[in-house]
Motif scaffolding. Structure first.
Motif, PDB file in Angstrom:
ATOM      1  N   VAL A  60       0.844  -1.195   0.000  1.00  0.00           N
ATOM      2  CA  VAL A  60       0.000   0.000   0.000  1.00  0.00           C
ATOM      3  C   VAL A  60       0.879   1.244   0.000  1.00  0.00           C
ATOM      4  O   VAL A  60       1.975   1.256   0.554  1.00  0.00           O
ATOM      5  N   LYS A  69       4.338  -6.763   6.326  1.00  0.00           N
ATOM      6  CA  LYS A  69       2.948  -6.696   5.846  1.00  0.00           C
ATOM      7  C   LYS A  69       1.956  -6.929   6.984  1.00  0.00           C
ATOM      8  O   LYS A  69       0.888  -6.328   7.021  1.00  0.00           O
ATOM      9  N   VAL A  94       1.793  -3.707   9.027  1.00  0.00           N
ATOM     10  CA  VAL A  94       1.038  -2.668   8.309  1.00  0.00           C
ATOM     11  C   VAL A  94      -0.456  -2.981   8.383  1.00  0.00           C
ATOM     12  O   VAL A  94      -1.282  -2.089   8.610  1.00  0.00           O
ATOM     13  N   LYS A  95      -0.805  -4.253   8.238  1.00  0.00           N
ATOM     14  CA  LYS A  95      -2.227  -4.643   8.331  1.00  0.00           C
ATOM     15  C   LYS A  95      -2.758  -4.403   9.741  1.00  0.00           C
ATOM     16  O   LYS A  95      -3.882  -3.928   9.914  1.00  0.00           O
ATOM     17  N   LEU A 123      -1.695  -2.316  12.112  1.00  0.00           N
ATOM     18  CA  LEU A 123      -1.807  -0.904  12.480  1.00  0.00           C
ATOM     19  C   LEU A 123      -2.769  -0.166  11.561  1.00  0.00           C
ATOM     20  O   LEU A 123      -3.380   0.828  11.950  1.00  0.00           O
ATOM     21  N   GLY A 124      -2.872  -0.643  10.321  1.00  0.00           N
ATOM     22  CA  GLY A 124      -3.560   0.114   9.276  1.00  0.00           C
ATOM     23  C   GLY A 124      -2.538   1.002   8.589  1.00  0.00           C
ATOM     24  O   GLY A 124      -1.625   1.524   9.240  1.00  0.00           O
ATOM     25  N   ALA A 125      -2.705   1.181   7.280  1.00  0.00           N
ATOM     26  CA  ALA A 125      -1.693   1.917   6.513  1.00  0.00           C
ATOM     27  C   ALA A 125      -1.536   3.351   7.039  1.00  0.00           C
ATOM     28  O   ALA A 125      -0.425   3.868   7.126  1.00  0.00           O
ATOM     29  N   GLU A 126      -2.635   3.987   7.408  1.00  0.00           N
ATOM     30  CA  GLU A 126      -2.582   5.383   7.872  1.00  0.00           C
ATOM     31  C   GLU A 126      -1.747   5.507   9.150  1.00  0.00           C
ATOM     32  O   GLU A 126      -0.882   6.366   9.262  1.00  0.00           O
ATOM     33  N   ALA A 127      -2.041   4.630  10.103  1.00  0.00           N
ATOM     34  CA  ALA A 127      -1.328   4.682  11.381  1.00  0.00           C
ATOM     35  C   ALA A 127       0.140   4.331  11.184  1.00  0.00           C
ATOM     36  O   ALA A 127       1.026   4.936  11.807  1.00  0.00           O
ATOM     37  N   LYS A 136       1.857   4.841   8.496  1.00  0.00           N
ATOM     38  CA  LYS A 136       2.447   6.013   7.852  1.00  0.00           C
ATOM     39  C   LYS A 136       2.752   7.102   8.884  1.00  0.00           C
ATOM     40  O   LYS A 136       3.812   7.726   8.852  1.00  0.00           O
TER      41      LYS A 136
END
Lengths: 166, 551
Positions: free
Chosen positions: B215, B252, B255-256, B258-262, B264
């Motif tokens: 992502v 991966k 990232v999943k 935390l969520g991509a936004e968090a 980032k």
């Protein structure tokens, strides 16, 4: 007494390391005047520890957040980062954070499963003293501190990466 | 090609000395198996089913003819006269002796090669599109950027003991032959409206047992900040990636979780501290790295009419031109693909003699350089159009002129159960049985563009998730079975294949693949390729055909 290497030479450690299983009251059972306490104990008993006559250092386990020491680094004579097993590389980041982000300038010690094959990387991340496990060979370790002549990266030891120096 | 200076050489020599010492300590019993494991892995050394396996890095796929000759002589002197090109632009030796590995590494160092970080929980060999620097319509040559990343990732003191392995791909070509989106970090080189270079940053892609497409966490990272941003990503991963479960340890999963936004946000917070710091790239350094990847001395030339005449007379050459030769940014030049998928030979395997032959060919016809691809083939990037027939004829003599690049028999395949101790099932014999089924070249040509990928276990070294047809070896109560996925692709429109249904026995595989192909041939419209038809009609028609009860 555990073998200690500090700033590239073999030396004695007068610090007593309090294990993470020790209850607070028992931490003072030894006659040591310098106590290296686990981060959780420090968090819980900060005021008392600071008020004691003893010299106090703090050791971080690999999941502990070094940023939580941000207001203390100026007062701590010793911070240690623990390698519960040598392949757990979080302590490298903790060490780099303490030095680069928090500006810690005191003694930064590697404890736990400290393997000479990682000595160079530890040094580059700002660790300047090393408590060797019983199986560790101090001469091997000192040699390994200079396994490599240089590093490509910006490191705690030499912030300018090689490309700014070559 | 990048050429080592005194610093690069010294660090490589330091590493060989260090590993020689580690190997000696291990053989003396001073290092335990557990302690030696990550040390040998970070020097490319596995202990496989039958013998050690040494994986040598081919940084971003670039090799000089001198290096290739050295790889050939090593295959002869330390191995059984052959080697294997992997799906990550590496080359693997299957039979070296542990005690000889330090010597082997010293020989590699003579030609500026190594096995550093080709394995283990560290940053691996950075990969890119094999057409970098010569592709038509290229946005930016990725090779200098790969070299910058190679240096940054080599012996990075903070990131040598990560939760799990870490793979970075860089792509500056319009087609993306680097499978960029299924890497832990995928970097697409972009230009902004002012023509400045930057990177679109993807994280958390990967194959293995949990395939994920990366992502985006940064739409345009100006080039100056490349390394500080990578440092920030790595630090977040090193600190927060899971270490309690090896199957949940890749970035991966973090990232999943935390969520991509968090994720980032964490990266950006970390990055703010280092941004504009000493690791910020300088124009001087980029210029230095670019100076190694300038164009060779192309001759002012145009296409030769002799080649057309030869193709008119030699049908196989005509096929080869159509399939294995790609257009080039320079007038009068072509990119030539040597397909290492001769039926009966494990995909990606080359003999010492073939390596030396390819090295000679590169010297004579392609400025002394070759590339290796993640599809396990070899590329001559700069061949004059007028030389194409000579190159073809020479390749033919060495059984290296199979004209089916990108066709069904150009199978990507891991070493599988014949060699690898991780494998659940064999993969090489499956590849061969399928190649034999589609032996008829006219049939292959009729089927056209298709990718078929085989992995012998869910670690997915054969990239089966992103094959148009993917085959995965699975173990069911000690017996080998094969699961099929359809619709995967690894280009700019990356997609993960969908499971067709229950797995098949080994002997059924050629029939299964043939039925899948038949459904495509019966349903295709207006020149659609396999993937386009699949995307239009969906998986059901394939399922119905393959699982139909015979009556």
């Amino acid at each position: 007494m555990p073998k200690l290497i500090k700033d590239g030479a073999i030396t004695d450690s007068s610090w007593h390391t309090v294990s993470s299983q020790t209850v607070y009251e028992d931490a003072f059972a030894t006659k040591a005047e310098q106590l290296l306490v686990p981060f959780n104990m420090w968090q819980e008993h900060k005021a008392e520890l600071k008020a004691s006559d003893l010299e106090i250092g703090v050791w971080l386990d690999s999941e502990d957040d070094p940023y939580e020491l941000s207001h203390e680094v100026g007062n701590l004579p010793l911070i240690a980062v623990n390698f519960p097993i040598f392949r757990d590389g979080r302590a490298f980041s903790s060490a780099a954070i303490l030095r680069q982000r928090l500006g810690y300038t005191g003694e930064l010690r590697a404890i736990g499963d400290v393997l000479c094959d990682q000595a160079f990387y530890m040094k580059k991340c700002g660790i300047n003293s090393f408590e060797l496990p019983d199986s560790g060979d101090a001469d091997d370790f000192i040699r390994a501190l200079s396994d490599f002549t240089d590093s490509y990266q910006s490191t705690v030891e030499i912030p300018d990466p090689l490309f700014r120096r070559r | 090609m990048y050429i080592y200076d005194a610093y690069d050489k010294q660090m490589l020599d330091d590493r060989i000395k260090q590993f020689r010492n580690q190997t000696a300590r291990y053989l003396d019993g001073k290092l335990t198996d557990e302690q030696f494991l990550p040390l040998r892995l970070q020097n490319g050394l596995y202990i496989q089913r039958l013998a050690p396996m040494l994986r040598v890095a081919i940084p971003y796929g670039c090799l000089s003819s001198t290096q290739l000759r050295k790889l050939a002589s090593i295959a002869r002197d330390y191995d059984k006269g052959y080697a294997h090109f992997s799906t990550r632009q590496n080359i693997q030796y299957n039979w070296p002796k542990l005690e000889q590995v330090p010597d082997l590494l010293a020989e590699l160092a003579e030609v500026e090669m190594h096995a550093i970080q080709t394995s283990g929980n560290c940053i691996r060999n950075t990969t890119t599109d094999q057409y970098a620097g010569v592709a038509v319509g290229e946005i930016e040559d990725s090779r200098p950027w790969c070299e910058i990343i190679r240096q940054w990732s080599t012996f990075h003191p903070e990131f040598a003991y990560l939760p799990r392995k870490f793979k970075i791909a860089v792509c500056g070509t319009p087609n993306d032959q680097a499978a960029t989106q299924v890497h832990d970090i995928g970097l697409y080189i972009k230009k902004n409206s002012d023509g400045e270079i930057g990177f679109q940053v993807l994280v958390g892609g990967g194959l293995g047992r949990t395939p994920v497409i990366g992502v985006e966490i940064c739409d345009f990272l100006p080039w100056q900040h490349l390394l500080t941003y990578l440092d920030a990503i790595m630090r977040v991963y090193n600190r927060y990636g899971r270490r309690d479960n090896k199957y949940k340890a890749r970035i991966k999963i973090l990232v999943k979780a935390l969520g991509a936004e968090a994720f980032k946000k964490k990266v950006e917070a970390e990055w703010q501290n280092d941004k504009d710091g000493p690791a910020t790239l300088t124009e001087e350094e980029v210029k230095r790295c670019k100076s190694f990847f300038t164009d060779p001395n192309y001759e002012e030339d145009s296409d030769s009419s002799d080649i057309e005449a030869a193709a008119a007379k030699d049908l196989l050459f005509d096929h080869w031109l159509e399939r294995n030769v790609a257009s080039h940014k320079q007038l009068g030049y072509r990119i030539v693909n040597i397909c290492l998928k001769e039926t009966g030979v494990a995909p990606g395997d080359v003999t010492d003699g073939q390596m030396e032959f390819i090295a000679d060919l590169a010297d004579k016809y392609s400025f002394g350089e070759v590339r290796v691809t993640h599809e396990q083939n070899v590329v001559l990037t700069d061949v004059k159009h007028a030389d194409l027939y000579a190159v073809y004829q020479a390749c033919q003599k060495e059984s290296l002129a199979t004209p089916f690049l990108g066709l069904i028999n150009d199978i990507v395949c891991c070493p599988g159960g014949d060699f690898c101790s991780l494998a659940n099932a064999k993969s090489i014999p499956i590849a061969e049985s399928i190649q034999r089924r589609f032996d008829d070249f006219d049939k292959q040509k009729d089927i056209g563009d298709i990718t078929l990928n085989i992995s012998g276990c869910m670690n997915a070294c054969g990239h089966h998730h992103v094959g148009n047809i993917g085959i995965l070896g699975v173990d069911k109560k000690g017996e080998e079975f094969y699961q099929v996925t359809l619709g995967g692709s690894a280009d700019r429109e990356t997609a993960l294949g969908k499971v067709l249904g229950p797995a098949f026995a080994q002997e059924d595989m050629p029939d299964v693949v043939e039925k899948i192909v038949d459904v495509y041939l019966e349903n295709r419209k207006d020149g659609e390729n396999f993937l386009a038809t699949y995307r239009r009609i969906g998986i059901d028609p394939y399922k119905e055909r393959v699982y139909a009860k015979a009556d």
